[in-house]
Design an enzyme around this catalytic site. Structure first.
Site, PDB file in Angstrom:
ATOM      1  N   ARG A 170      -7.595   8.601 -10.102  1.00 11.01           N
ATOM      2  CA  ARG A 170      -8.108   8.466  -8.712  1.00 11.01           C
ATOM      3  C   ARG A 170      -6.466   8.849  -8.078  1.00 11.01           C
ATOM      4  O   ARG A 170      -5.797   8.520  -8.188  1.00 11.01           O
ATOM      5  CB  ARG A 170      -9.147   7.332  -8.493  1.00 11.01           C
ATOM      6  CG  ARG A 170      -9.053   7.904  -6.824  1.00 11.01           C
ATOM      7  CD  ARG A 170      -8.510   7.362  -6.162  1.00 11.01           C
ATOM      8  NE  ARG A 170      -9.193   7.380  -4.356  1.00 11.01           N
ATOM      9  CZ  ARG A 170      -8.479   6.677  -3.513  1.00 11.01           C
ATOM     10  NH1 ARG A 170      -7.216   6.808  -3.583  1.00 11.01           N
ATOM     11  NH2 ARG A 170      -9.011   7.320  -2.579  1.00 11.01           N
ATOM     12  N   SER A 212       0.808  -1.132  -0.263  1.00 10.80           N
ATOM     13  CA  SER A 212       0.383  -0.072   0.510  1.00 10.80           C
ATOM     14  C   SER A 212       0.979   0.983  -0.112  1.00 10.80           C
ATOM     15  O   SER A 212      -0.032   2.348   0.515  1.00 10.80           O
ATOM     16  CB  SER A 212      -0.957   0.087   1.166  1.00 10.80           C
ATOM     17  OG  SER A 212       0.049  -0.236   2.323  1.00 10.80           O
ATOM     18  N   GLY A 248      -6.374   9.980  -3.750  1.00 10.31           N
ATOM     19  CA  GLY A 248      -7.172   9.700  -2.454  1.00 10.31           C
ATOM     20  C   GLY A 248      -6.541  11.329  -1.874  1.00 10.31           C
ATOM     21  O   GLY A 248      -6.303  12.357  -2.380  1.00 10.31           O
ATOM     22  N   THR A 308      -5.518   8.745   7.478  1.00 12.81           N
ATOM     23  CA  THR A 308      -5.435   7.156   7.389  1.00 12.81           C
ATOM     24  C   THR A 308      -6.545   6.591   7.081  1.00 12.81           C
ATOM     25  O   THR A 308      -8.216   7.042   6.899  1.00 12.81           O
ATOM     26  CB  THR A 308      -4.880   6.472   7.738  1.00 12.81           C
ATOM     27  OG1 THR A 308      -4.265   4.928   6.978  1.00 12.81           O
ATOM     28  CG2 THR A 308      -5.676   5.958   9.497  1.00 12.81           C
ATOM     29  N   GLY A 309      -6.582   5.557   5.525  1.00 13.48           N
ATOM     30  CA  GLY A 309      -8.250   5.367   5.493  1.00 13.48           C
ATOM     31  C   GLY A 309      -8.505   5.566   4.155  1.00 13.48           C
ATOM     32  O   GLY A 309      -7.911   6.474   3.094  1.00 13.48           O
ATOM     33  N   THR A 326       1.383   7.123  -0.154  1.00 17.60           N
ATOM     34  CA  THR A 326       0.954   5.634   0.244  1.00 17.60           C
ATOM     35  C   THR A 326       0.528   5.621  -1.827  1.00 17.60           C
ATOM     36  O   THR A 326       1.115   5.767  -2.540  1.00 17.60           O
ATOM     37  CB  THR A 326      -0.839   5.841  -0.020  1.00 17.60           C
ATOM     38  OG1 THR A 326      -1.379   4.808  -0.497  1.00 17.60           O
ATOM     39  CG2 THR A 326      -1.393   7.090  -0.853  1.00 17.60           C
TER      40      THR A 326
HETATM   41  N1  GLY Z   1      -5.800   7.149   2.700  1.00 16.44           N
HETATM   42  C1  GLY Z   1      -5.075   6.742   1.469  1.00 16.44           C
HETATM   43  C2  GLY Z   1      -6.294   6.580   0.225  1.00 16.44           C
HETATM   44  O1  GLY Z   1      -7.555   6.582   0.253  1.00 16.44           O
HETATM   45  O2  GLY Z   1      -5.979   7.043  -1.043  1.00 16.44           O
END
Ligand code: GLY
Length: 333
Positions: A220, A89, A222, A243-244, A210
């Site tokens: 996309r 990740s 985040g 995070t999340g 990430t």
């Molecule tokens: N928290 C990482 C993402 O949604 O990309």
């Protein structure tokens, strides 16, 4: 702390007067002593998300414990996670988007509110260092996609080949079914590393990196590279990272919200809890909607909280590193 500050003032005054009385070596000694007293007024601390934070914090702690700066500590810390090719990740070992491209997001912010970010960066192993280069070497805050990659190559960052062979194999399996849903983010299947540090000089910095939502739609991005969402630092108050599920974090400008709650007088723990409450209020469907926040203030107090059980934070201070479970609102069903 007050007494220490008063003594610091007294000693600094003496050091100044002593310059004309003592030989240069004695004066240098007194100045060094004054600087040490000043540093002692702050308690170096580093906090980061998930258990991969344990190794990352060790990297950061090497810098903090050698009188280094929080900014250098957070960059070095999250680079440890980016270098770990078993991590699915973060960094070059991360999972790709739906078309098989591993695209990386990262941002960094320091005590002067300087910040830099990269998003949708492909084929470069250390997005956090590219984000720092954006901050330090360009007039911009964020570079994305090919522009970010061209900049990284111009700056001498090395190319890496992604996805890794085993990651590509998993992606090919996924492609047969094409389930575009967020998998459960928990202890075994975590995402982002976000890291916050307070150094001996009382300065805060943060970093976040990430590979994002596995098998995401191409294009996309985040929360992680977005200043105020995945990370925010205000050196007067404190710092926060998230995070999340990035989409939910962006909706409430999550990390900025946590810092503003601390500005209103809340502790780091309560600020994280109030931000999680806000996430819950804004979403009717909480299925797999895991979000966790971590916060750190100028006194070295920290807090962490998440929507679902399973979030944990790595904490290092006074040479001791540990993993702590964060509080949460819901159990997984
Ligand atoms: N928290 C990482 C993402 O949604 O990309």
């Amino acid at each position: 702390m007050q007494d220490l500050k008063r003594r610091t003032f007294f000693k600094l005054g003496l050091a100044g007067a002593a310059l004309s009385i003592f030989k240069p070596s004695k004066a240098a000694e007194l100045i060094e002593e004054s600087a040490n007293i000043k540093r002692m007024a702050f308690r170096p601390t580093v906090v980061s998300t998930w258990e991969h934070g344990i190794a990352a914090n060790e990297g950061a702690w090497k810098i903090l414990s050698a009188n280094g700066k929080a900014l250098d500590a957070v960059e070095a810390g999250v680079r440890v996670t980016e270098s770990d090719l078993t991590n699915r990740s973060v960094g070059a070992g991360g999972r790709p988007d739906a078309e098989g491209h591993v695209t990386l997001d990262a941002c960094i912010m320091d005590e002067e509110s300087r910040c830099g970010a990269v998003a949708y960066l492909e084929g470069i192993g250390h997005p956090i260092s590219v984000a720092r280069a954006v901050m330090e070497k360009t007039p911009h805050v964020m570079l994305v996609g090919e522009g970010a990659r061209d900049f990284a190559l111009d700056q001498g960052f090395e190319k890496v080949k992604t996805p890794l062979k085993e990651v590509k194999k998993d992606w090919k399996e996924w492609k047969k079914e094409k389930k575009q849903e967020q998998s459960r983010i928990n202890n075994e299947n975590h995402d982002t590393i976000g890291m916050l540090a307070l150094d001996q000089f009382g300065n805060l910095s943060g970093a976040c990196t990430t590979s994002g939502w596995a098998y995401k739609m191409p294009g996309r991005v985040g929360d992680s590279p977005i200043i105020g969402a995945g990370l925010f630092v205000d050196n007067e108050i404190g710092a926060a990272c998230a995070t999340g599920m990035g989409e939910a974090i962006i909706r409430i400008a999550g990390s900025h919200t946590v810092v503003e709650l601390m500005r209103q007088g809340h502790s780091p723990q309560i600020a994280c809890e109030l931000a999680v409450d806000r996430i819950i209020k804004k979403h009717k469907d909480l299925t797999n909607l895991q979000v966790g926040f971590v916060a750190l203030n100028k006194s070295g107090d920290y807090g962490a909280y998440s929507v679902y059980k399973g979030f944990n934070v790595a904490v290092n201070r006074d040479e001791v590193g540990k993993l702590e479970d964060a509080g949460y609102v819901k159990e997984w069903e």
